[in-house]
Design an enzyme around this catalytic site. Structure first.
Site, mmCIF file in Angstrom:
data_model
loop_
_atom_site.group_PDB
_atom_site.id
_atom_site.type_symbol
_atom_site.label_atom_id
_atom_site.label_comp_id
_atom_site.label_asym_id
_atom_site.label_seq_id
_atom_site.Cartn_x
_atom_site.Cartn_y
_atom_site.Cartn_z
ATOM 1 N N ASP A 118 -9.353 -5.687 9.025
ATOM 2 C CA ASP A 118 -8.904 -4.298 9.036
ATOM 3 C C ASP A 118 -7.768 -4.126 10.054
ATOM 4 O O ASP A 118 -7.992 -4.227 11.262
ATOM 5 C CB ASP A 118 -10.096 -3.396 9.403
ATOM 6 N N TYR A 242 4.571 14.161 -4.064
ATOM 7 C CA TYR A 242 4.930 13.080 -3.134
ATOM 8 C C TYR A 242 5.624 13.636 -1.882
ATOM 9 O O TYR A 242 4.980 13.887 -0.873
ATOM 10 C CB TYR A 242 5.782 11.994 -3.834
ATOM 11 N N LYS A 251 4.562 10.605 5.534
ATOM 12 C CA LYS A 251 5.829 9.858 5.609
ATOM 13 C C LYS A 251 6.788 10.511 6.606
ATOM 14 O O LYS A 251 7.549 9.826 7.272
ATOM 15 C CB LYS A 251 6.466 9.755 4.214
HETATM 16 P P1 NAD Z 1 0.106 -2.324 -2.077
HETATM 17 O O1 NAD Z 1 -1.119 -1.618 -2.502
HETATM 18 O O2 NAD Z 1 0.676 -3.355 -3.009
HETATM 19 O O3 NAD Z 1 -0.113 -3.057 -0.655
HETATM 20 C C1 NAD Z 1 -0.889 -2.524 0.356
HETATM 21 C C2 NAD Z 1 -1.234 -3.592 1.383
HETATM 22 O O4 NAD Z 1 -2.000 -2.959 2.435
HETATM 23 C C3 NAD Z 1 -2.108 -4.747 0.852
HETATM 24 O O5 NAD Z 1 -1.670 -5.957 1.437
HETATM 25 C C4 NAD Z 1 -3.499 -4.411 1.400
HETATM 26 O O6 NAD Z 1 -4.340 -5.545 1.617
HETATM 27 C C5 NAD Z 1 -3.104 -3.795 2.724
HETATM 28 N N1 NAD Z 1 -4.164 -2.984 3.337
HETATM 29 C C6 NAD Z 1 -4.698 -1.816 2.909
HETATM 30 N N2 NAD Z 1 -5.634 -1.372 3.801
HETATM 31 C C7 NAD Z 1 -5.663 -2.279 4.811
HETATM 32 C C8 NAD Z 1 -6.383 -2.387 6.028
HETATM 33 N N3 NAD Z 1 -7.263 -1.459 6.405
HETATM 34 N N4 NAD Z 1 -6.162 -3.457 6.821
HETATM 35 C C9 NAD Z 1 -5.279 -4.420 6.458
HETATM 36 N N5 NAD Z 1 -4.536 -4.366 5.322
HETATM 37 C C10 NAD Z 1 -4.741 -3.310 4.519
HETATM 38 O O7 NAD Z 1 1.159 -1.192 -1.756
HETATM 39 P P2 NAD Z 1 2.750 -1.055 -1.738
HETATM 40 O O8 NAD Z 1 3.134 -0.185 -2.883
HETATM 41 O O9 NAD Z 1 3.424 -2.367 -1.551
HETATM 42 O O10 NAD Z 1 2.920 -0.153 -0.434
HETATM 43 C C11 NAD Z 1 3.359 -0.610 0.803
HETATM 44 C C12 NAD Z 1 4.221 0.461 1.444
HETATM 45 O O11 NAD Z 1 5.395 0.673 0.638
HETATM 46 C C13 NAD Z 1 3.526 1.839 1.551
HETATM 47 O O12 NAD Z 1 3.875 2.417 2.769
HETATM 48 C C14 NAD Z 1 4.154 2.616 0.409
HETATM 49 O O13 NAD Z 1 4.126 4.002 0.628
HETATM 50 C C15 NAD Z 1 5.570 2.066 0.442
HETATM 51 N N6 NAD Z 1 6.367 2.298 -0.775
HETATM 52 C C16 NAD Z 1 5.863 1.995 -2.002
HETATM 53 C C17 NAD Z 1 6.636 2.272 -3.135
HETATM 54 C C18 NAD Z 1 6.111 1.965 -4.512
HETATM 55 O O14 NAD Z 1 6.699 2.422 -5.496
HETATM 56 N N7 NAD Z 1 5.050 1.201 -4.640
HETATM 57 C C19 NAD Z 1 7.930 2.807 -3.014
HETATM 58 C C20 NAD Z 1 8.420 3.062 -1.734
HETATM 59 C C21 NAD Z 1 7.633 2.820 -0.620
#
Ligand code: NAD
Length: 402
Positions: A118, A242, A251
């Site tokens: 975590d 969002y 954000k």
């Molecule tokens: P994702 O779900 O693919 O990845 C999330 C990661 O967080 C995973 O590695 C997971 O294991 C980890 N995680 C979650 N809870 C945890 C904890 N308690 N301890 C350790 N690890 C933990 O998500 P993503 O879409 O790649 O998002 C990552 C960031 O990018 C976020 O801040 C999201 O807002 C941002 N983002 C996403 C998008 C999109 O379209 N997906 C666009 C712009 C920005």
């Protein structure tokens, strides 16, 4: 609900092979098109030597790990929170991805350290701190890429839960079921103040700040240390849920954290940024109402204009065209890195908005890239991956040899 061990591993391998075909050694050149594999590539020399990724098992975090390692030869340390397999149930995709990453890194002679823990807990910081001390490494780049629904307060243990809700007004929008290809109307009631506050607690900048403080206080950041966290802005149709919703408040907090961290880090030649990334299909984005429909329309338009990108292309540009150009990091007027530049081009947004008005179940496949959305969604779970024989039985507790 499921993940395929071999498919997840192969997907990581394909992304690694993509990175290896990018030239990171040359001048970045004009940033007018997505990076495309050239058949040969070269590692970047002036990049980070040690990269710590918080949330490095899937999505943008995994891509950040792959580019750091296979694009710049960095030692990578990652924390993610994944469920292991049981006799009957597969592990989560990130568990297999991490296994695959470590295998591929070892084969390439790169050091990698992966923790299933975590990231919000103080003990996890201590574990990583002890590893870095023991190895005599200082972090050059910290990528903060968590997407989580819950966060236990590291001091009190109180569990905060984030909400995906509008603020002040009910939000009614259309949502697509990308498996059944049906469109329905959904309404979301506005959040209460305590739900907004809890979402900021979970997805705002507090935990990111704790990580940076910890590394600084323990002498674990290099001169010129940089840190990046990810955010999204997107089009007006998704703003109520969002950018102007509960997640948007979180954000905003993340961005304010970046600004205050940046002014402190600058004193030692360091920097903190929020990078506004493109909408892509990840486990986090697929569950936000209106977002899958918007993404399917967007993908269709961006593919037509040859500007489509996934996580890996975005992160190649983050390293090569933003953070490690050898010059100043290009940012917008609010000091944010913009990787959503292609997505937000006015002609792309105008075309997506036009399609949003006219899309229905009858013309869904014509206007929206449903097949692309579905395929991306399946692929992040290890399905629909080229080269995998899905008729074969697989062991759930490990990945096949790579
Ligand atoms: P994702 O779900 O693919 O990845 C999330 C990661 O967080 C995973 O590695 C997971 O294991 C980890 N995680 C979650 N809870 C945890 C904890 N308690 N301890 C350790 N690890 C933990 O998500 P993503 O879409 O790649 O998002 C990552 C960031 O990018 C976020 O801040 C999201 O807002 C941002 N983002 C996403 C998008 C999109 O379209 N997906 C666009 C712009 C920005």
């Amino acid at each position: 609900m499921n993940a395929h061990p071999a498919g997840c591993a192969r997907e990581v391998q394909l992304q690694k092979e993509f990175v290896e075909q990018i030239d990171f050694s040359a001048e970045p050149g004009p940033d007018t098109a997505p990076p495309r594999p050239t058949g040969s590539g070269a590692a970047g020399e002036n990049g980070p030597k040690t990269v710590l990724i918080i949330g490095g098992s899937t999505g943008y975090g995994l891509a950040s790990r792959l580019v750091g390692a296979f694009g710049y030869g960095a030692e990578t340390v990652s924390v993610s929170f994944e469920r292991e397999a049981t006799d009957k149930r597969p592990a989560t995709p990130g568990w297999y991805n991490t296994r695959a990453f470590d295998t591929l890194a070892t084969k390439a002679g790169l050091k990698s350290f992966s923790f299933n823990a975590d990231a919000f807990a103080h003990e996890t910081r201590d574990t990583i701190g002890a590893l870095l001390q023991a190895r005599g490494r200082k972090v050059d780049l910290l990528v903060y890429s968590l997407a989580s629904g819950v966060r236990p307060d590291p001091d009190t243990g109180h569990m905060y839960r984030s909400s995906l809700k509008p603020i002040s007004e009910t939000y009614t929008t259309r949502a697509v079921d990308f498996m059944k290809e049906t469109i329905s109307e959904v309404s979301l009631e506005p959040a209460e103040q305590d739900e907004i506050d809890a979402t900021v607690k979970v997805m705002g900048g507090e935990d990111w700040q704790l990580w940076v403080n910890y590394l600084q206080e323990n002498g674990l950041v290099s001169d010129g240390f940089q840190t990046v966290a990810f955010s999204y802005i997107g089009p007006e149709v998704t703003h109520p849920i969002y950018r102007s919703g509960t997640i948007g408040k979180a954000k905003e907090h993340l961005e304010a954290t970046a600004r205050s961290m940046n002014s402190r880090l600058q004193q030692n030649g360091g920097a903190a940024y929020v990078s506004i990334n493109k909408a892509v299909v990840t486990r986090a984005s697929a569950v936000i109402p209106a977002v899958p429909l918007y993404i399917s329309l967007l993908f269709s338009v961006m593919k037509e204009k040859q500007l489509h990108e996934g996580c890996i292309e975005q992160i190649v540009r983050m390293y090569r065209n933003r953070l490690y150009t050898g010059g100043e990091v290009p940012t917008d007027s609010e000091d944010r890195i913009r990787l959503d530049d292609f997505e937000m081009q006015p002609e792309i947004q105008a075309e997506v908005a036009r399609r949003w008005e006219t899309v229905s179940e009858a013309n869904l496949n014509e206007l929206a890239d449903m097949q692309g959305f579905r395929s991306d969604f399946l692929r992040i779970h290890g399905f629909d991956v080229p080269g995998i024989d899905y008729e074969q039985d697989v062991a759930l507790g490990d990945i096949p040899e790579l």
